[in-house]
Design an enzyme around this catalytic site. Structure first.
Site, PDB file in Angstrom:
ATOM      1  N   TRP A 160       0.817  -1.218   0.000  1.00 51.87           N
ATOM      2  CA  TRP A 160       0.000   0.000   0.000  1.00 51.87           C
ATOM      3  C   TRP A 160       0.846   1.261   0.000  1.00 51.87           C
ATOM      4  O   TRP A 160       0.455   2.273  -0.587  1.00 51.87           O
ATOM      5  CB  TRP A 160      -1.000  -0.018   1.158  1.00 51.87           C
ATOM      6  N   LYS A 212     -11.630  -2.045   7.111  1.00 51.88           N
ATOM      7  CA  LYS A 212     -10.773  -3.046   7.726  1.00 51.88           C
ATOM      8  C   LYS A 212     -11.123  -3.223   9.201  1.00 51.88           C
ATOM      9  O   LYS A 212     -11.193  -4.318   9.711  1.00 51.88           O
ATOM     10  CB  LYS A 212      -9.293  -2.646   7.607  1.00 51.88           C
ATOM     11  N   ASP A 272      -1.234   6.593   6.563  1.00 51.77           N
ATOM     12  CA  ASP A 272      -2.317   5.731   6.088  1.00 51.77           C
ATOM     13  C   ASP A 272      -2.559   4.704   7.189  1.00 51.77           C
ATOM     14  O   ASP A 272      -1.765   3.790   7.379  1.00 51.77           O
ATOM     15  CB  ASP A 272      -1.917   5.047   4.779  1.00 51.77           C
TER      16      ASP A 272
HETATM   17  C1  PLP Z   1      -6.951  -1.814   2.212  1.00 54.58           C
HETATM   18  C2  PLP Z   1      -5.908  -0.786   2.295  1.00 54.58           C
HETATM   19  C3  PLP Z   1      -5.810   0.240   1.357  1.00 54.58           C
HETATM   20  C4  PLP Z   1      -6.729   0.341   0.158  1.00 54.58           C
HETATM   21  O1  PLP Z   1      -7.989   0.711   0.525  1.00 54.58           O
HETATM   22  P1  PLP Z   1      -9.151   1.011  -0.541  1.00 54.58           P
HETATM   23  O2  PLP Z   1     -10.308   1.364   0.326  1.00 54.58           O
HETATM   24  O3  PLP Z   1      -9.368  -0.256  -1.313  1.00 54.58           O
HETATM   25  O4  PLP Z   1      -8.704   2.125  -1.401  1.00 54.58           O
HETATM   26  C5  PLP Z   1      -4.822   1.187   1.537  1.00 54.58           C
HETATM   27  N1  PLP Z   1      -3.975   1.142   2.581  1.00 54.58           N
HETATM   28  C6  PLP Z   1      -4.046   0.158   3.505  1.00 54.58           C
HETATM   29  C7  PLP Z   1      -3.075   0.150   4.636  1.00 54.58           C
HETATM   30  C8  PLP Z   1      -5.006  -0.829   3.396  1.00 54.58           C
HETATM   31  O5  PLP Z   1      -5.086  -1.800   4.320  1.00 54.58           O
END
Ligand code: PLP
Length: 360
Positions: free
Chosen positions: A102, A195, A171
């Site tokens: 990511w 998540k 993030d």
């Molecule tokens: C799942 C995830 C993403 C992507 O998320 P989307 O909602 O599909 O854009 C980005 N960063 C992390 C750390 C993730 O776990």
């Protein structure tokens, strides 16, 4: 059909009490006579839900007054693009710590229309460990990191050191509100909620107010943090369903005792699983010990065939969602906030059975 034990990495298990409450209110929200998904986003009923979600986020994470809470769409992936468009000035460089899939996606998005610098990377280890301390470029717009690497199964136990006056951006898509978070150290934290916090569709952005108005003049309003802040997250129709359920999850988090309690519980669950894998003669962890994530436990049964057999035993025991990400293979057990202890109990039983079968 009874509910199975779900270890999926996202969308992921939600508290059962929240799902029961949500389904009741789909037909009629409280005493309003209108279902939760049928209210106007400009009406009082939804305004109350949105205000409550924000208030709960502020209480749970002790959000400083000069940080705005935004409710956006587009997932973390849209933030990969919005972030540089809003915070990186003309000719400026943005720094990234590369700790997994990511963060690679995040830097790719920033590279398409400006300068980036890799401040640290653990790619040479196949992302089994965390990168060393970052080495900054000169006056970067910000330093970005991924607090929990959902696919690799590593997690920063504390934010990486950022030089003074360099905004730290995180993030936190897969660990926001799984533990306390020091927002005084950050200027921007974002997370897609699917998540750890709610159903897909909502992205929570916590941003220091002084960073709101840095966007290039040519940027369309929909992509400007300032436009969303000015409109109280109602610049356009927000994802009402995801906000409705996320508000219930936030309420549930407060009832559990808040982020300190969640952190203890999440650590205890992860410790049980890591200890069992460490003690196992047939399973192996795929991450360096110091870097282990408390959210996503990445391991393997030794070969693709053995992993498949393990997954079959899981299925028989009512345990699903453990296949590792296609880029890594192996197995992954996600232990987000809502994962019940009974699920871990059942997974440990499967490991016992697999071990007995394999070594017997
Ligand atoms: C799942 C995830 C993403 C992507 O998320 P989307 O909602 O599909 O854009 C980005 N960063 C992390 C750390 C993730 O776990």
């Amino acid at each position: 059909m009874p509910r199975l034990f779900n270890f999926s990495a996202g969308p992921a298990v939600l508290p059962e009490s929240v799902l029961a409450h949500a389904s009741q209110h789909l037909l009629c929200l409280g005493e309003t006579g209108v279902g939760a998904l049928e209210h106007s986003h400009r009406g009082d009923a939804f305004a109350e839900i949105l205000a409550s979600a924000e208030a709960r986020i502020r209480r749970l994470a002790d959000v400083p007054d000069d940080i705005d809470v935004l409710f956006l769409q587009g997932g973390a992936s849209l933030q990969f693009a919005m972030l540089p468009a809003n915070l990186r000035g003309d000719g400026q460089t943005a720094d990234y710590i590369i700790s997994g899939h990511w963060s690679q996606k995040a830097i790719e998005a920033a590279r398409t229309n400006g300068l980036v610098h890799v401040a640290a990377s653990s790619e040479d280890s196949g992302f089994r460990r965390l990168p060393d301390n970052p080495v900054s470029s000169t006056q970067p717009a910000y330093l970005h990191y991924t607090s929990n690497n959902t696919i690799a199964g590593t997690q920063f136990s504390a934010p990486p050191p950022a030089p003074d006056n360099i905004p730290l951006v995180c993030d936190a898509s897969s660990d926001l509100f799984s533990r306390p978070l020091d927002l005084n150290l950050h200027d921007l934290v974002y997370a897609g909620v699917q998540k750890n916090l709610g159903p897909a569709g909502l992205t929570v952005v916590l941003i220091r107010r002084q960073r709101l108005d840095r966007a290039r003049r040519t940027l369309p309003a929909i992509l400007r943090y300032q436009a969303h802040a000015d409109a109280g997250s109602l610049y356009h129709t927000p994802p009402v369903f995801s906000i409705f359920v996320t508000e219930l999850v936030l309420r549930w988090l407060e009832e559990q005792g808040g982020l300190q309690v969640m952190a203890q519980r999440n650590r205890a669950q992860a410790d049980r699983l890591y200890d069992r894998i460490d003690a196992s003669t047939v399973l192996e962890g795929l991450v360096d010990r110091e870097a282990r994530s408390l959210m996503n436990v990445v391991f393997s049964a030794g070969s693709p065939a053995a992993d498949t057999r393990f997954l079959a035993l899981c299925q028989q025991a009512g345990v699903v969602g453990l296949r590792g990400h296609r880029s890594v293979g192996g197995l992954r057990a996600s232990l987000y906030n809502a994962q019940p202890e009974a699920a871990v109990d059942r997974l440990l039983e499967v490991i016992d059975a697999f071990e007995a079968e394999t070594s017997g």
